[in-house]
Motif scaffolding. Structure first.
Motif, PDB file in Angstrom:
ATOM      1  N   GLY A   7      -6.765  60.772  34.454  1.00 29.38           N
ATOM      2  CA  GLY A   7      -6.218  59.571  35.069  1.00 29.38           C
ATOM      3  C   GLY A   7      -4.796  59.297  34.640  1.00 29.38           C
ATOM      4  N   ALA A   8      -4.397  59.850  33.486  1.00 31.13           N
ATOM      5  CA  ALA A   8      -3.004  59.756  33.041  1.00 31.13           C
ATOM      6  C   ALA A   8      -2.201  60.931  33.574  1.00 31.13           C
ATOM      7  N   THR A   9      -2.721  62.125  33.366  1.00 28.62           N
ATOM      8  CA  THR A   9      -2.123  63.326  33.964  1.00 28.62           C
ATOM      9  C   THR A   9      -3.147  64.443  33.856  1.00 28.62           C
ATOM     10  N   THR A  10      -3.195  65.310  34.843  1.00 28.91           N
ATOM     11  CA  THR A  10      -4.087  66.462  34.759  1.00 28.91           C
ATOM     12  C   THR A  10      -3.399  67.525  33.902  1.00 28.91           C
ATOM     13  N   ALA A 192       2.401  55.529  48.089  1.00 31.40           N
ATOM     14  CA  ALA A 192       3.012  56.165  46.924  1.00 31.40           C
ATOM     15  C   ALA A 192       1.950  56.907  46.129  1.00 31.40           C
ATOM     16  N   MET A 193       2.324  58.080  45.626  1.00 27.64           N
ATOM     17  CA  MET A 193       1.390  58.873  44.823  1.00 27.64           C
ATOM     18  C   MET A 193       2.148  59.720  43.816  1.00 27.64           C
ATOM     19  N   PRO A 194       1.549  59.990  42.668  1.00 26.60           N
ATOM     20  CA  PRO A 194       2.168  60.883  41.692  1.00 26.60           C
ATOM     21  C   PRO A 194       1.850  62.333  42.014  1.00 26.60           C
ATOM     22  N   GLY A 195       2.698  63.238  41.558  1.00 26.83           N
ATOM     23  CA  GLY A 195       2.399  64.659  41.721  1.00 26.83           C
ATOM     24  C   GLY A 195       1.557  65.206  40.597  1.00 26.83           C
ATOM     25  N   HIS A 196       1.514  64.510  39.458  1.00 32.03           N
ATOM     26  CA  HIS A 196       0.980  65.101  38.227  1.00 32.03           C
ATOM     27  C   HIS A 196      -0.474  64.739  37.929  1.00 32.03           C
ATOM     28  N   LYS A 197      -1.120  64.028  38.841  1.00 29.19           N
ATOM     29  CA  LYS A 197      -2.525  63.668  38.611  1.00 29.19           C
ATOM     30  C   LYS A 197      -3.411  64.513  39.528  1.00 29.19           C
ATOM     31  N   GLY A 198      -3.972  63.897  40.554  1.00 32.46           N
ATOM     32  CA  GLY A 198      -4.906  64.617  41.415  1.00 32.46           C
ATOM     33  C   GLY A 198      -4.291  65.662  42.304  1.00 32.46           C
ATOM     34  N   LEU A 199      -2.956  65.768  42.323  1.00 29.30           N
ATOM     35  CA  LEU A 199      -2.306  66.823  43.109  1.00 29.30           C
ATOM     36  C   LEU A 199      -1.968  68.031  42.241  1.00 29.30           C
ATOM     37  N   TYR A 200      -2.214  67.934  40.938  1.00 32.41           N
ATOM     38  CA  TYR A 200      -2.108  69.071  40.006  1.00 32.41           C
ATOM     39  C   TYR A 200      -0.704  69.652  39.903  1.00 32.41           C
ATOM     40  N   ALA A 269     -16.674  65.545  44.701  1.00 33.53           N
ATOM     41  CA  ALA A 269     -18.112  65.675  44.413  1.00 33.53           C
ATOM     42  C   ALA A 269     -18.330  66.184  42.992  1.00 33.53           C
ATOM     43  N   HIS A 270     -17.528  67.156  42.581  1.00 26.29           N
ATOM     44  CA  HIS A 270     -17.630  67.685  41.219  1.00 26.29           C
ATOM     45  C   HIS A 270     -17.338  66.594  40.193  1.00 26.29           C
ATOM     46  N   GLU A 271     -16.271  65.841  40.416  1.00 30.20           N
ATOM     47  CA  GLU A 271     -15.890  64.795  39.473  1.00 30.20           C
ATOM     48  C   GLU A 271     -16.934  63.681  39.424  1.00 30.20           C
ATOM     49  N   ARG A 272     -17.525  63.351  40.575  1.00 27.89           N
ATOM     50  CA  ARG A 272     -18.550  62.307  40.593  1.00 27.89           C
ATOM     51  C   ARG A 272     -19.781  62.739  39.808  1.00 27.89           C
ATOM     52  N   ARG A 273     -20.140  64.017  39.905  1.00 31.82           N
ATOM     53  CA  ARG A 273     -21.292  64.511  39.129  1.00 31.82           C
ATOM     54  C   ARG A 273     -21.045  64.326  37.636  1.00 31.82           C
ATOM     55  N   LEU A 274     -19.853  64.631  37.192  1.00 25.40           N
ATOM     56  CA  LEU A 274     -19.529  64.474  35.773  1.00 25.40           C
ATOM     57  C   LEU A 274     -19.537  63.004  35.375  1.00 25.40           C
ATOM     58  N   THR A 275     -19.038  62.138  36.257  1.00 26.07           N
ATOM     59  CA  THR A 275     -19.012  60.703  35.971  1.00 26.07           C
ATOM     60  C   THR A 275     -20.426  60.159  35.830  1.00 26.07           C
ATOM     61  N   ARG A 276     -21.298  60.525  36.754  1.00 30.29           N
ATOM     62  CA  ARG A 276     -22.694  60.068  36.670  1.00 30.29           C
ATOM     63  C   ARG A 276     -23.364  60.604  35.410  1.00 30.29           C
ATOM     64  N   CYS A 350     -12.526  57.414  30.198  1.00 33.73           N
ATOM     65  CA  CYS A 350     -12.654  58.847  30.446  1.00 33.73           C
ATOM     66  C   CYS A 350     -12.347  59.087  31.924  1.00 33.73           C
ATOM     67  N   SER A 351     -11.572  60.101  32.209  1.00 31.69           N
ATOM     68  CA  SER A 351     -11.244  60.421  33.599  1.00 31.69           C
ATOM     69  C   SER A 351     -11.208  61.928  33.751  1.00 31.69           C
ATOM     70  N   PHE A 352     -11.753  62.407  34.874  1.00 35.20           N
ATOM     71  CA  PHE A 352     -12.054  63.826  35.030  1.00 35.20           C
ATOM     72  C   PHE A 352     -11.174  64.508  36.062  1.00 35.20           C
ATOM     73  N   SER A 353     -11.153  65.830  35.980  1.00 32.98           N
ATOM     74  CA  SER A 353     -10.438  66.648  36.955  1.00 32.98           C
ATOM     75  C   SER A 353     -11.334  67.795  37.393  1.00 32.98           C
ATOM     76  N   ALA A 354     -10.812  68.622  38.270  1.00 34.65           N
ATOM     77  CA  ALA A 354     -11.558  69.777  38.758  1.00 34.65           C
ATOM     78  C   ALA A 354     -11.834  70.792  37.661  1.00 34.65           C
ATOM     79  N   PHE A 355     -11.129  70.687  36.543  1.00 32.83           N
ATOM     80  CA  PHE A 355     -11.252  71.688  35.486  1.00 32.83           C
ATOM     81  C   PHE A 355     -12.223  71.280  34.385  1.00 32.83           C
ATOM     82  N   ASN A 356     -12.783  70.080  34.458  1.00 33.52           N
ATOM     83  CA  ASN A 356     -13.779  69.667  33.472  1.00 33.52           C
ATOM     84  C   ASN A 356     -15.157  70.205  33.833  1.00 33.52           C
TER      85      ASN A 356
END
Length: 373
Positions: A7-10, A192-200, A269-276, A350-356
């Motif tokens: 959530g801060a940066t991937t 507006a969106m950052p490049g360094h979070k969910g856009l990797y 979907a992957h991130e939601r599974r980890l969150t749950r 805690c905040s997740f990415s595709a790599f967790n």
């Protein structure tokens, strides 16, 4: 290290991002500043990145995609364009300081907060509808709270804005790359969106999608219409003075390609599974309060909690000493904490990415249990 701070940066990026940035340092000059191969290559990279972003986010013309240094940079442009001294703006109760501080810097602005309890989407819509009974210069709304991961009903809020002719600004800092963000569907004035979070992409990159004529925040050389002593009218030149961050743009292009290839639905979907998974593990720990909603339409891959008897920042430091990276405190969003009632304590996030991975979640839960004991 277990890195749960996307959530801060991937921090973990596709390998192609770093490779593209390395190549760019020695091969890409400044677009629009010459006709030799290095400038032509920069122009091609620049255009490819804009074009892909336009495709991913429902923008008709790639020239409406403006490169920024961050989502904060883009939000400042949007706010300065729409909100004038003495004006009125409506925001949600979950906005980041990237929205509230620029607003407070404008003299005499009336800020109406459309407040609603955490995860209560219906009440959120009612509050915005009520707030918009009085004329407003703009509505500014985050897509997802960076503190609690709650997904705001921005499609319905944007529809209210269209009905009333009020410009709508979306902060997609926590949603771009995982949730549908479509300029055409929302009819937004700006996104507006950052490049360094969910856009990797790398830090120092961002995108501002423009649905209306913006007011420049900075002024200077653009490589075009040099005789003019005012900024050019056309986008993207109007908002992009100075030398482009070509290594950053090259890296962002690869991040966008990763998101397109992996698919936002699959990543989400992957991130939601980890969150749950983590929410279930935390719920079983004595003295731990978890801010979680099992509804996939409401909860995203940002999960906050706090533990009885622990200062949140001290707990974050204790977890860091055990090899777990999380964010603790107020997360630059005191308004969200005030809304939920956690302003005095803050939370651990805690905040997740595709790599967790699920294994990392289990290990984190084990480390947290040890720490709390």
């Amino acid at each position: 290290m277990i890195y749960f701070d996307a959530g801060a940066t991937t921090l973990q990026k596709p390998e192609a991002v770093a490779r593209a940035m390395y190549r760019a340092v020695g091969t890409l000059s400044s677009p629009g500043r010459g006709s030799y191969p290095a400038t032509r290559a920069a122009e091609e990279t620049d255009l490819r990145c804009r074009t892909l972003a336009a495709e991913l986010f429902g923008v008709t013309d790639p020239e409406q995609v403006v490169f920024t240094s961050s989502a904060t940079h883009g939000l400042n442009i949007a706010i300065r364009t729409l909100v004038k001294p003495g004006g009125r703006v409506v925001i949600s109760g979950y906005e980041h300081n990237a929205v509230t501080r620029p607003l407070h810097a404008i003299p005499g602005v009336e800020i109406t907060v459309a407040d609603a309890p955490l995860f209560d989407r219906e009440e959120m819509v009612r509050q915005f509808a009520q707030a918009l009974e009085t004329p407003a210069d703009a509505v500014i709304c985050t897509h997802v709270s960076n503190v609690f991961g709650c997904r705001l009903p921005v499609e319905r809020i944007a529809a209210l804005c269209r009905e009333r002719g009020v410009p709508f600004v979306l902060d997609a800092s926590q949603s771009a790359g995982t949730l549908p963000v479509d300029m055409a569907v929302l009819g937004a004035a700006f996104i507006a969106m950052p490049g360094h979070k969910g856009l990797y992409g790398p830090q120092g990159t961002g995108l501002l999608l423009c649905g209306m004529e913006p007011e420049p925040l900075l002024r200077g050389g653009t490589g075009s219409q040099s005789l003019l002593q005012v900024m050019p009218d056309q986008l993207p030149d109007r908002l992009e003075p100075g030398t482009h961050n070509m290594p950053g743009i090259a890296g962002l292009l690869e991040g966008l390609r990763f998101v397109k290839a992996r698919g936002t639905e699959r990543i989400a979907a992957h991130e939601r599974r980890l969150t749950r998974q983590l929410a279930a593990r935390l719920a079983g720990m004595p003295g731990v309060e978890v801010f979680f909603c099992p509804d996939d339409d409401s909860q995203t891959a940002v999960l906050s909690f706090r533990a009885e008897g622990w200062d949140c920042e001290e707990l974050g430091e204790a977890l860091a000493a055990r090899g777990a990276a999380v964010r603790a405190g107020l997360h630059c969003a005191p308004l969200a904490h005030r809304t939920v009632g956690t302003l005095d304590t803050g939370t651990v996030r805690c905040s997740f990415s595709a790599f967790n991975t699920a294994a990392q979640v289990e290990e984190f839960a084990r480390l947290l249990g040890q720490t709390l004991r």
